[in-house]
Design an enzyme around this catalytic site. Structure first.
Site, PDB file in Angstrom:
ATOM      1  N   ASP A 109      37.782  46.859  40.479  1.00 51.60           N
ATOM      2  CA  ASP A 109      38.560  45.758  41.069  1.00 51.60           C
ATOM      3  C   ASP A 109      39.107  46.114  42.457  1.00 51.60           C
ATOM      4  OD1 ASP A 109      38.245  44.908  38.390  1.00 51.60           O
ATOM      5  OD2 ASP A 109      40.246  45.613  37.854  1.00 51.60           O
ATOM      6  N   GLU A 128      36.877  35.149  36.704  1.00 49.04           N
ATOM      7  CA  GLU A 128      38.083  35.906  37.123  1.00 49.04           C
ATOM      8  C   GLU A 128      37.854  36.452  38.532  1.00 49.04           C
ATOM      9  OE1 GLU A 128      38.070  38.775  33.949  1.00 49.04           O
ATOM     10  OE2 GLU A 128      36.348  39.856  34.768  1.00 49.04           O
TER      11      GLU A 128
HETATM   12  O1  FUB Z   1      39.914  46.057  35.342  1.00 50.66           O
HETATM   13  C1  FUB Z   1      40.487  45.173  34.416  1.00 50.66           C
HETATM   14  C2  FUB Z   1      39.869  43.821  34.453  1.00 50.66           C
HETATM   15  O2  FUB Z   1      38.453  43.944  34.466  1.00 50.66           O
HETATM   16  C3  FUB Z   1      40.139  43.007  35.670  1.00 50.66           C
HETATM   17  O3  FUB Z   1      41.388  42.427  35.741  1.00 50.66           O
HETATM   18  C4  FUB Z   1      39.040  42.028  35.544  1.00 50.66           C
HETATM   19  O4  FUB Z   1      38.842  41.247  36.676  1.00 50.66           O
HETATM   20  C5  FUB Z   1      37.886  42.932  35.236  1.00 50.66           C
HETATM   21  O5  FUB Z   1      37.323  43.484  36.394  1.00 50.66           O
END
Ligand code: FUB
Length: 309
Positions: free
Chosen positions: A21, A191
């Site tokens: 991320d 997301e």
């Molecule tokens: O790294 C944790 C979670 O995994 C993130 O918040 C999401 O977007 C995914 O990448």
């Protein structure tokens, strides 16, 4: 700790360790990357950051935020987003991976006088602690519009909201119709939202697919306002079975004063299947003559040196 593979290109990943991320930024003529420490949720209790003068040699800044300084954050600190405002650095993050409105956690903000921290909790409580429009309060990005207004764009569980931040980032200002959280979810969204401006247009990007699998990827839309409407144009980042899988949750670095753009993202090395075995990579992002983003070639070599003038 410094890392670089050779003098000609960055290599991918750009620094060692499981990090996901990644939020890229430029402060004080240095590149910065703020990633999630990719580990089991109960071990995700801090953030490291990395800085570089040229995208090649990276210095690690350990534990820039530690949950020991955030009384309400216990685990799963995820997906930092950073902005500088009036000499202070604000680091927004998700914590606790809340599953419903009865659990405590959500999106918080920490502040420091320096990009390398140490960051301290700013509010003593989350900035968003509830689900709105079905969006899990994680994966926030903070966008500064051309009129100076800051927006938070965020959301997991396939819903994306936008909200107007107050000038001091302590809460939100309702829109004219009285709502505070407006849903702007484009088709395919899962997301990891990100927004940038180029030639007067708003480029909105997000991750699709499941982050634990090989098909995680990034798609985008272009609009005339930060509120959309966002019509999905297509995928621009995805796995290449010859290079890596699960390429997604990205950010974009625009090299100051140049028409040079880089995508900073995570991916899973070939042969790795564990959910958290994610590494941070950079590749160049190109546009065609209509302003559309060309599909990105993910590489093992990474990028050439880009010192900031
Ligand atoms: O790294 C944790 C979670 O995994 C993130 O918040 C999401 O977007 C995914 O990448």
């Amino acid at each position: 700790m410094q890392s670089s593979t050779n003098n000609t290109t960055s290599g991918n990943p750009v620094f060692p360790g499981w990090y996901a991320d990644p939020e890229g930024a430029v402060f004080n003529k240095r590149y910065w990357i703020y990633p999630t420490y990719s580990a089991p949720y109960n071990e995700q209790v801090f953030f490291d950051a990395f800085s570089s003068p040229d995208l090649i040699t990276w210095t690690k800044h350990s534990r820039i935020l530690d949950t020991s300084n955030v009384p309400w954050a216990k685990r799963a600190v995820w997906a930092p987003a950073i902005i500088e405002k009036e000499g202070k650095y604000y680091l927004f993050f998700g914590a606790n991976d809340i599953q419903n409105n009865q659990e405590y956690g959500g999106i918080g903000v920490a502040v420091s006088n320096k990009p390398e921290g140490p960051f301290k909790d700013y509010l003593g409580k989350p900035l968003i602690s509830q689900f709105h429009n079905g969006a899990q309060p994680i994966d926030q990005f903070v966008f500064k519009d051309k009129d100076g207004q800051y927006y938070m764009i965020y959301g997991g569980w396939r819903h994306c909201n936008i909200a107007k931040l107050k000038n001091d980032f302590s809460s939100f200002i309702p829109f004219e119709d009285g709502t505070t959280f407006k849903e702007i979810t484009p088709k395919g969204y899962v997301e990891g939202p990100f927004m940038f401006m180029k030639e007067g247009k708003y480029y909105f990007m997000w991750s699709e697919g499941g982050w634990t699998g090989p098909d995680y990827s990034v798609a985008y839309a272009i609009a005339d306002t930060p509120m959309g409407p966002f019509e999905r144009i297509g995928k621009i980042l995805q796995q290449d079975p010859k290079v890596a899988t699960g390429a997604g949750h990205h950010s974009v670095i625009h090299v100051p004063k140049k028409d040079k753009w880089f995508i900073v993202y995570h991916r899973r090395p070939l042969g790795e299947t564990a959910a958290n075995h994610r590494v941070t990579c950079i590749d160049e992002m190109h546009f065609d003559d209509k302003g559309l983003i060309k599909p990105i070639t993910i590489t093992s070599g990474g990028v050439a040196p880009q010192p900031i003038k």
